[in-house]
Structures are given as C-alpha cells and as structure tokens.
Design a protein around this motif. Structure first.
Motif, mmCIF file in Angstrom:
data_model
loop_
_atom_site.group_PDB
_atom_site.id
_atom_site.type_symbol
_atom_site.label_atom_id
_atom_site.label_comp_id
_atom_site.label_asym_id
_atom_site.label_seq_id
_atom_site.Cartn_x
_atom_site.Cartn_y
_atom_site.Cartn_z
ATOM 1 N N ARG A 212 0.835 -1.207 0.000
ATOM 2 C CA ARG A 212 0.000 0.000 0.000
ATOM 3 C C ARG A 212 0.867 1.254 0.000
ATOM 4 O O ARG A 212 0.607 2.216 -0.743
ATOM 5 N N ALA A 213 1.903 1.249 0.833
ATOM 6 C CA ALA A 213 2.786 2.412 0.899
ATOM 7 C C ALA A 213 3.498 2.636 -0.442
ATOM 8 O O ALA A 213 3.604 3.764 -0.928
ATOM 9 N N GLU A 214 3.979 1.562 -1.043
ATOM 10 C CA GLU A 214 4.682 1.690 -2.315
ATOM 11 C C GLU A 214 3.746 2.159 -3.422
ATOM 12 O O GLU A 214 4.125 2.985 -4.274
ATOM 13 N N MET A 215 2.513 1.634 -3.436
ATOM 14 C CA MET A 215 1.563 2.039 -4.474
ATOM 15 C C MET A 215 1.151 3.504 -4.321
ATOM 16 O O MET A 215 1.022 4.233 -5.311
ATOM 17 N N LEU A 216 0.946 3.939 -3.084
ATOM 18 C CA LEU A 216 0.591 5.341 -2.880
ATOM 19 C C LEU A 216 1.741 6.269 -3.282
ATOM 20 O O LEU A 216 1.521 7.350 -3.841
ATOM 21 N N ASP A 217 2.954 5.829 -2.999
ATOM 22 C CA ASP A 217 4.097 6.666 -3.388
ATOM 23 C C ASP A 217 4.233 6.709 -4.911
ATOM 24 O O ASP A 217 4.551 7.757 -5.486
ATOM 25 N N ALA A 218 3.982 5.560 -5.551
ATOM 26 C CA ALA A 218 4.023 5.546 -7.012
ATOM 27 C C ALA A 218 2.909 6.416 -7.592
ATOM 28 O O ALA A 218 3.114 7.137 -8.587
ATOM 29 N N ALA A 219 1.728 6.351 -6.956
ATOM 30 C CA ALA A 219 0.619 7.195 -7.423
ATOM 31 C C ALA A 219 0.950 8.669 -7.216
ATOM 32 O O ALA A 219 0.607 9.524 -8.052
ATOM 33 N N ARG A 220 1.584 9.017 -6.137
ATOM 34 C CA ARG A 220 1.985 10.403 -5.887
ATOM 35 C C ARG A 220 2.961 10.884 -6.959
ATOM 36 O O ARG A 220 2.848 12.007 -7.479
ATOM 37 N N ALA A 221 3.913 10.004 -7.300
ATOM 38 C CA ALA A 221 4.885 10.385 -8.327
ATOM 39 C C ALA A 221 4.191 10.583 -9.673
ATOM 40 O O ALA A 221 4.507 11.532 -10.424
ATOM 41 N N ALA A 222 3.244 9.687 -9.997
ATOM 42 C CA ALA A 222 2.528 9.818 -11.263
ATOM 43 C C ALA A 222 1.680 11.085 -11.278
ATOM 44 O O ALA A 222 1.607 11.798 -12.305
ATOM 45 N N ALA A 223 1.028 11.392 -10.155
ATOM 46 C CA ALA A 223 0.215 12.603 -10.081
ATOM 47 C C ALA A 223 1.094 13.849 -10.181
ATOM 48 O O ALA A 223 0.717 14.841 -10.823
ATOM 49 N N GLU A 225 3.866 14.074 -11.773
ATOM 50 C CA GLU A 225 4.285 14.217 -13.173
ATOM 51 C C GLU A 225 3.159 14.824 -14.008
ATOM 52 O O GLU A 225 3.401 15.729 -14.829
ATOM 53 N N ALA A 226 1.917 14.331 -13.794
ATOM 54 C CA ALA A 226 0.788 14.886 -14.543
ATOM 55 C C ALA A 226 0.555 16.351 -14.171
ATOM 56 O O ALA A 226 0.258 17.193 -15.036
ATOM 57 N N GLU A 227 0.709 16.653 -12.911
ATOM 58 C CA GLU A 227 0.538 18.038 -12.461
ATOM 59 C C GLU A 227 1.633 18.932 -13.047
ATOM 60 O O GLU A 227 1.392 20.113 -13.410
ATOM 61 N N GLY A 228 2.834 18.403 -13.145
ATOM 62 C CA GLY A 228 3.922 19.170 -13.739
ATOM 63 C C GLY A 228 3.641 19.500 -15.198
ATOM 64 O O GLY A 228 3.946 20.616 -15.662
ATOM 65 N N ARG A 229 3.093 18.519 -15.922
ATOM 66 C CA ARG A 229 2.755 18.794 -17.318
ATOM 67 C C ARG A 229 1.686 19.876 -17.417
ATOM 68 O O ARG A 229 1.740 20.728 -18.307
ATOM 69 N N GLU A 230 0.703 19.845 -16.496
ATOM 70 C CA GLU A 230 -0.356 20.862 -16.502
ATOM 71 C C GLU A 230 0.218 22.239 -16.186
ATOM 72 O O GLU A 230 -0.152 23.255 -16.816
ATOM 73 N N ARG A 231 1.137 22.302 -15.256
ATOM 74 C CA ARG A 231 1.763 23.586 -14.914
ATOM 75 C C ARG A 231 2.559 24.133 -16.112
ATOM 76 O O ARG A 231 2.551 25.333 -16.417
ATOM 77 N N PHE A 232 3.279 23.211 -16.773
ATOM 78 C CA PHE A 232 4.057 23.645 -17.940
ATOM 79 C C PHE A 232 3.139 24.142 -19.056
ATOM 80 O O PHE A 232 3.439 25.126 -19.737
ATOM 81 N N ARG A 233 1.987 23.437 -19.258
ATOM 82 C CA ARG A 233 1.025 23.874 -20.269
ATOM 83 C C ARG A 233 0.506 25.276 -19.952
ATOM 84 O O ARG A 233 0.411 26.127 -20.841
#
Length: 239
Positions: A212-223, A225-233
C-alpha cells in the motif's frame, strides 16, 4: 508314626481331588494298601487335569489384564490436551487487524481508495486552480508518509508477535511430545497449524501494508508528473 504319615497323604489327596472340576476324578483301580485305594494312572490324570485347569485360569487372568490395559489406553486417547494457546493466537490476530484498521488517510477499503484517488490523484485534482493543486500535492505527500508509517507499525507488530509465537511453538511442541494419547497429540497438532495460520496472516498483513505504501508513493509520483505537465502547459499558454 506310619499311621500319621498315611493320614497326611490321604488328607493331601482329598484336597487336590476337591479342587478338581466335577467329573475330573475317575473311578479308582482295584489297588488297595492299608485300606486306602491308590491308582497311579488315575492320580497322574488328576494331576494333569488340575494343571490344565490352572493354566486356563491363568489365561483368563491374562485376558482380563489385557482388557484392562486396553481400557486404560482408550481412556488416555480420549483425554484432552491441558495446554491451549488459542487465546494468545487470537489476541495476536486481533492486534494485527487493529494495526491495519489504524491506516492513516487512505484506509484498506475499496470505496475509500476510489474516493481518495478521484479527489487527489487524477482528473480535476490535477487541473484545478493553483491553490487547489498545491493543496492536493501536499495531501498526496501526506498520504505517502502516512502509508509508510503504517507499514512500519504493522511490521513492528509482526515482529512483536514473533516473540510470542516462539513461546507458543515451544509450549505446543513440548505438549505434543508428552501427549498421553491420540487426542492430545491431534489437539497439539491443530494448535500448531493455527499458529502457522496466524504467522501467515501476519506476513500477509505486512506485505499488504508495504505494498500500500509503495503504491501510494508511485501514485503520488505519477500525479506529480501529470501536475507538472499541466503547470508547464499553463506556463506556455501564459507566455
């Protein structure tokens, strides 16, 4: 003196004959000495019959002894094991479940996980106002930190249970080796299986918490990254 000896011999003969079963004494032969009838063949037959009767009695006594031993063994086989670790095992299972139930922020619940991901990890959470994006990013970071803390607590609980399990194993092995019957041996074996199941449950709990901890951390990293793309846009759009 001779008369006294004859009387003693006659008395002994009467005692032996009286101990014989009915019909065992056959009619005496026509030999007579001093008024006492004595047939050597008949006397030998009476002695043989008495010996056979005694052997039959001894056999019956041995059969009764064997039956008594069998009953004692059956009684031992029905005796319950005086040692039980089931309460301790149940307590260890309950403690592990409590630790899993104390999961922070994102519980081990399908509905809660779905709701949390919709609100913080995808969709509108990654494309809202700037303040909302910052708040969601912080919430995701807290999710990851809390999940790793939960995993460490579950692992600590499992390690604690290992000490109690070691004592339970020693107790049950001793009880199994000193079992007086089949029932006690079977009950000791069943408790050892229950202990094994509890340890497997602890292992599953630790793996689940870590995953659970690893999946949440992976989800945080993915989010992130997606948030970074939105900020760059947005940055490019603003310029």
């Amino acid at each position: 003196m001779k008369s006294c000896l004859f009387r003693r011999a006659a008395l002994a003969g009467l005692i032996v004959i009286a101990a014989l079963p009915a019909g065992a004494v056959v009619a005496p032969a026509a030999a007579q000495v001093g008024g006492i009838v004595h047939d050597p063949r008949n006397y030998a037959q009476n002695i043989l019959t008495a010996a056979r009767t005694l052997e039959q009695i001894n056999n019956q006594i041995r059969q009764l002894q064997n039956q008594a031993t069998s009953l004692v063994n059956e009684a031992r086989n029905l005796q319950s094991l005086p040692t039980s670790t089931l309460r301790e095992l149940q307590g260890q299972v309950d403690r592990t479940r409590e630790l899993l139930g104390e999961a922070q922020r994102v519980a081990f619940d399908v509905g809660d996980i779905q709701k949390t991901f919709e609100g913080r990890y995808r969709g509108a959470a990654l494309a809202g106002p700037q303040a909302a994006m910052v708040a969601n990013a912080e919430a995701r970071w807290n999710d990851s930190v809390g999940a790793f803390q939960d995993a460490m607590k579950v692992q600590a609980g499992v390690v604690t249970n290992m000490g109690a399990a070691r004592q339970s194993i020693s107790t049950l092995v001793t009880a199994s080796q000193s079992a007086s019957g089949a029932l006690q041996a079977a009950q000791a074996g069943n408790q050892l299986l229950a202990l094994q199941s509890q340890q497997l449950g602890d292992l599953a709990a630790a793996i689940s918490a870590q995953g659970r901890a690893e999946m949440l951390d992976a989800a945080r990293a993915a989010a992130a990254e997606a948030e970074g793309r939105e900020r760059f846009r947005r940055f490019r759009k603003g310029h």
